[in-house]
Scaffold this motif. Structure first.
Motif, PDB file in Angstrom:
ATOM      1  N   MET A   1       0.825  -1.207   0.000  1.00  0.00           N
ATOM      2  CA  MET A   1       0.000   0.000   0.000  1.00  0.00           C
ATOM      3  C   MET A   1       0.861   1.261   0.000  1.00  0.00           C
ATOM      4  N   LEU A   2       1.926   1.259   0.811  1.00  0.00           N
ATOM      5  CA  LEU A   2       2.807   2.415   0.866  1.00  0.00           C
ATOM      6  C   LEU A   2       3.839   2.385  -0.249  1.00  0.00           C
ATOM      7  N   ALA A   3       4.365   1.210  -0.513  1.00  0.00           N
ATOM      8  CA  ALA A   3       5.400   1.098  -1.539  1.00  0.00           C
ATOM      9  C   ALA A   3       4.905   1.610  -2.877  1.00  0.00           C
ATOM     10  N   GLU A   4       3.654   1.315  -3.196  1.00  0.00           N
ATOM     11  CA  GLU A   4       3.048   1.760  -4.450  1.00  0.00           C
ATOM     12  C   GLU A   4       3.095   3.273  -4.565  1.00  0.00           C
ATOM     13  N   SER A   5       2.871   3.962  -3.456  1.00  0.00           N
ATOM     14  CA  SER A   5       2.841   5.430  -3.467  1.00  0.00           C
ATOM     15  C   SER A   5       4.224   6.043  -3.616  1.00  0.00           C
ATOM     16  N   PHE A   6       5.269   5.252  -3.368  1.00  0.00           N
ATOM     17  CA  PHE A   6       6.627   5.775  -3.434  1.00  0.00           C
ATOM     18  C   PHE A   6       7.443   5.165  -4.573  1.00  0.00           C
ATOM     19  N   GLY A   7       6.751   4.567  -5.543  1.00  0.00           N
ATOM     20  CA  GLY A   7       7.442   4.049  -6.717  1.00  0.00           C
ATOM     21  C   GLY A   7       8.249   2.806  -6.456  1.00  0.00           C
ATOM     22  N   HIS A   8       7.881   2.057  -5.415  1.00  0.00           N
ATOM     23  CA  HIS A   8       8.618   0.837  -5.063  1.00  0.00           C
ATOM     24  C   HIS A   8       7.744  -0.359  -5.394  1.00  0.00           C
ATOM     25  N   HIS A   9       7.965  -0.936  -6.562  1.00  0.00           N
ATOM     26  CA  HIS A   9       7.085  -1.994  -7.067  1.00  0.00           C
ATOM     27  C   HIS A   9       7.839  -3.322  -7.048  1.00  0.00           C
ATOM     28  N   PHE A  10       7.771  -3.984  -5.890  1.00  0.00           N
ATOM     29  CA  PHE A  10       8.614  -5.155  -5.679  1.00  0.00           C
ATOM     30  C   PHE A  10       7.833  -6.467  -5.603  1.00  0.00           C
ATOM     31  N   TYR A  11       6.557  -6.428  -5.915  1.00  0.00           N
ATOM     32  CA  TYR A  11       5.692  -7.573  -5.653  1.00  0.00           C
ATOM     33  C   TYR A  11       6.029  -8.800  -6.491  1.00  0.00           C
ATOM     34  N   THR A  12       6.779  -8.648  -7.585  1.00  0.00           N
ATOM     35  CA  THR A  12       7.040  -9.794  -8.452  1.00  0.00           C
ATOM     36  C   THR A  12       7.912 -10.837  -7.772  1.00  0.00           C
ATOM     37  N   TYR A  13       8.750 -10.414  -6.829  1.00  0.00           N
ATOM     38  CA  TYR A  13       9.661 -11.363  -6.189  1.00  0.00           C
ATOM     39  C   TYR A  13       9.728 -11.213  -4.675  1.00  0.00           C
ATOM     40  N   PHE A  14       9.066 -10.203  -4.131  1.00  0.00           N
ATOM     41  CA  PHE A  14       9.135  -9.954  -2.690  1.00  0.00           C
ATOM     42  C   PHE A  14       7.801 -10.330  -2.061  1.00  0.00           C
ATOM     43  N   PRO A  15       7.774 -11.243  -1.083  1.00  0.00           N
ATOM     44  CA  PRO A  15       6.502 -11.730  -0.552  1.00  0.00           C
ATOM     45  C   PRO A  15       5.726 -10.679   0.221  1.00  0.00           C
ATOM     46  N   ASN A  16       4.412 -10.678   0.029  1.00  0.00           N
ATOM     47  CA  ASN A  16       3.536  -9.818   0.812  1.00  0.00           C
ATOM     48  C   ASN A  16       3.729 -10.122   2.286  1.00  0.00           C
ATOM     49  N   SER A  17       3.665  -9.084   3.113  1.00  0.00           N
ATOM     50  CA  SER A  17       3.943  -9.247   4.541  1.00  0.00           C
ATOM     51  C   SER A  17       2.943 -10.153   5.241  1.00  0.00           C
ATOM     52  N   ALA A  18       1.788 -10.406   4.620  1.00  0.00           N
ATOM     53  CA  ALA A  18       0.785 -11.273   5.237  1.00  0.00           C
ATOM     54  C   ALA A  18       0.934 -12.729   4.803  1.00  0.00           C
ATOM     55  N   LEU A  19       1.947 -13.027   3.977  1.00  0.00           N
ATOM     56  CA  LEU A  19       2.135 -14.389   3.474  1.00  0.00           C
ATOM     57  C   LEU A  19       3.344 -15.045   4.135  1.00  0.00           C
ATOM     58  N   PRO A  20       3.246 -16.337   4.449  1.00  0.00           N
ATOM     59  CA  PRO A  20       4.358 -17.041   5.108  1.00  0.00           C
ATOM     60  C   PRO A  20       5.374 -17.579   4.110  1.00  0.00           C
ATOM     61  N   TYR A  21       5.844 -16.721   3.201  1.00  0.00           N
ATOM     62  CA  TYR A  21       6.773 -17.146   2.158  1.00  0.00           C
ATOM     63  C   TYR A  21       8.100 -16.418   2.296  1.00  0.00           C
ATOM     64  N   ALA A  22       9.159 -17.097   1.828  1.00  0.00           N
ATOM     65  CA  ALA A  22      10.465 -16.450   1.716  1.00  0.00           C
ATOM     66  C   ALA A  22      10.539 -15.767   0.357  1.00  0.00           C
ATOM     67  N   ASP A  23      11.705 -15.196   0.042  1.00  0.00           N
ATOM     68  CA  ASP A  23      11.817 -14.468  -1.220  1.00  0.00           C
ATOM     69  C   ASP A  23      12.156 -15.371  -2.408  1.00  0.00           C
ATOM     70  N   ASP A  24      12.230 -16.680  -2.193  1.00  0.00           N
ATOM     71  CA  ASP A  24      12.427 -17.621  -3.297  1.00  0.00           C
ATOM     72  C   ASP A  24      11.115 -18.368  -3.570  1.00  0.00           C
ATOM     73  N   MET A  25      10.089 -17.623  -3.929  1.00  0.00           N
ATOM     74  CA  MET A  25       8.751 -18.182  -4.107  1.00  0.00           C
ATOM     75  C   MET A  25       8.664 -19.061  -5.358  1.00  0.00           C
ATOM     76  N   SER A  26       7.815 -20.075  -5.265  1.00  0.00           N
ATOM     77  CA  SER A  26       7.507 -20.906  -6.428  1.00  0.00           C
ATOM     78  C   SER A  26       6.550 -20.132  -7.341  1.00  0.00           C
ATOM     79  N   PHE A  27       6.252 -20.717  -8.501  1.00  0.00           N
ATOM     80  CA  PHE A  27       5.357 -20.045  -9.445  1.00  0.00           C
ATOM     81  C   PHE A  27       3.987 -19.786  -8.817  1.00  0.00           C
ATOM     82  N   LEU A  28       3.403 -20.808  -8.190  1.00  0.00           N
ATOM     83  CA  LEU A  28       2.071 -20.651  -7.604  1.00  0.00           C
ATOM     84  C   LEU A  28       2.092 -19.656  -6.441  1.00  0.00           C
TER      85      LEU A  28
END
Length: 512
Positions: free
Chosen positions: A162-189
């Motif tokens: 929510m905040l990153a979007e407002s500051f031009g920080h678009h990291f969702y393709t490889y950085f896990p959402n803070s509400a998800l129990p994933y590391a930064d080496d996510m599988s395709f799904l």
């Protein structure tokens, strides 16, 4: 005498050049207030005058520090707080709606407060800068009210879409959402799920933005800018993120990582607590679920789960519990409504920190090198717990399926396996090995914004681009259409030549 004169001159000059700072921390969260008061303390040491508007009582006492405390009891009493926390166990989409519903109600509540009216009666040249907790946006128009003063944003919540979007920080393709129990080496799904969480977060924000804009304009006037406009005007964002503990991410220049401003060397412990820690020959386990969560919100059966597990341990348990007195507490458990967490974690006899994995608690554990057993409940706690496990700094358990046996075995594993302690000590050394502390960095950049006023040159252009431009959707469509046209033309030409060749062959056959 000369030294005394120099000190007096420095004090006078500091006071002369000290800025008048308006600090707005209107999310009713004690942990956010603790994080912000760490920055307040750093600014006060540099001679600035600070007026803070928020819902929490001040801890720092200073003649240069004024707190305007907004009333909150009628909106968030203990019963409502427990109900709200319980609602955060719902599916992610429901949680997003629940949080924004609360944010809108909070905005209406604060904007009607006589405390805000009192602040707005100050002279319009009262402040030089606004420092603002960006989680809730309804007081951002104060920057206009006090003469278009520059804004420095803060995020105790760290990096979030929510905040990153407002500051031009678009990291969702490889950085896990803070509400998800994933590391930064996510599988395709997992990346698919992560992307959907990102879309949901932004979609719900857009859905409520119109309502929030109307609420704000009702207080500040119809000509008041939109939330998005104010967000674009925020020059810097001080983010409670640090690459040593968090998953590394490339941040734009306008986002300043200041993770762990609250983590610091220990202060002197109260004598009774110091004696407990010093005299615990088998060590101490510290148990605290932070400022917003407490086991008193849950059933007695849940509390008995912890009592049973703790009774099997030989260590002394220091347990922060704000509920009524418990009956049948084992002798090795010492329950109090408050403990000086940072100072306790610094003690050499603390073996494990049982925590909800909130950002502040996680950074303090890292700073002092104490491995953790995490019991995450919601939001960033889930991902913080995953970070600890991924880096070998501790273990976590699922609160909803927790039994006394699971809790005991998890604690025992972290106690017995030296890997967790070694990894945490290594990380602690890395965190401290830097030219400046996180607090010093935060204060420097606030003063940088004060000196230069306009720091928009630090913002990436992606911050102001529309989604289709930023995602190169227009480029992909153009390239797709161009490729289609080229293929179509080539196919048409080849078909024309093929037809021509067939026509000539047939003509020759007929001539023969």
């Amino acid at each position: 005498m000369l030294n005394l004169l120099l000190v007096l001159c420095a004090t006078v000059l500091n006071g002369v050049f000290g800025a008048n700072i308006l600090f707005a921390t209107v999310l009713p969260s004690p942990s956010h207030h603790i994080w912000h008061e760490a920055i307040v303390e750093g600014l006060l040491k540099n001679g600035h005058n600070i007026t803070l508007i928020g819902h929490e009582k001040p801890v720092i006492k200073s003649t240069n520090y004024t707190v305007l405390q907004l009333e909150i009891e009628d909106l968030l009493n203990d019963e409502a707080k427990a109900e709200f926390i319980s609602s955060l166990q719902q599916p992610f989409l429901s949680v997003q709606f629940e949080m924004w519903e609360f944010t809108v109600e909070l905005a209406k509540h604060d904007l009607d407060s006589p405390i805000l009216t009192r602040l707005m009666e100050y002279p319009t040249d009262s402040f030089d800068i606004l420092i603002y907790d960006m989680v809730v946006p309804h007081l951002l128009p104060l920057s206009d009210h006090f003469g278009m003063i520059p804004i420095v944003g803060t995020s105790p919540y760290g990096s979030n879409p929510m905040l990153a979007e407002s500051f031009g920080h678009h990291f969702y393709t490889y950085f896990p959402n803070s509400a998800l129990p994933y590391a930064d080496d996510m599988s395709f799904l997992q990346r698919v799920e992560n992307y959907m969480y990102y879309i949901i977060t932004l979609g719900v924000k857009c859905y409520y933005s119109k309502t929030m804009n109307e609420v704000i304009q009702e207080k500040f006037g119809k000509d008041t800018s939109s939330i998005a406009s104010y967000e674009n005007r925020v020059g810097l964002l001080l983010s409670n993120y640090d690459p040593i503990l968090d998953f590394p991410e490339p941040v734009p220049p306008q986002i300043i990582p200041v993770g762990g401003v609250n983590a610091r060397p220990a202060k002197k412990l109260p004598q009774d607590i110091k004696e407990i820690l010093d005299n615990s020959k088998d060590g101490v386990i510290f148990f605290s679920l932070g400022t917003n969560m407490d086991l008193s919100f849950w059933s007695m059966d849940t509390i008995k789960t912890f009592l049973t597990a703790f009774s099997k341990l030989k260590q002394t348990i220091l347990w922060k519990y704000i509920g009524d007195d418990l009956i049948g507490v084992p002798k090795n458990i010492i329950i109090r409504k408050w403990y000086p967490q940072n100072d306790i974690l610094a003690h050499k006899n603390v073996k494990i920190f049982i925590t909800h994995n909130g950002a502040l608690s996680t950074h303090e554990a890292m700073y002092h090198g104490v491995p953790t057993v995490g019991i995450p409940f919601f939001m960033d706690q889930i991902n913080n717990a995953k970070k600890m496990e991924t880096k070998g700094l501790g273990r976590s358990v699922d609160f909803h399926t927790l039994t006394a046996e699971i809790l005991y075995k998890t604690i025992d594993e972290v106690l017995q396996n030296p890997m967790y302690k070694q990894n945490m000590k290594r990380l602690s050394r890395q965190f401290r090995d830097r030219p400046e502390t996180a607090l010093e960095r935060a204060v420097f950049w606030i003063e940088y914004a004060l000196r230069h006023k306009d720091v928009s040159n630090l913002s990436t252009k992606g911050r102001y681009m529309s989604v289709y431009q930023r995602e190169n959707l227009d480029v992909l469509v153009f390239l797709g259409l161009s490729m289609f046209i080229v293929i179509y033309v080539l196919f048409s030409i080849s078909t024309w030549f093929a037809d021509k060749a067939i026509f000539r062959r047939d003509k020759k056959v007929k001539q023969h």
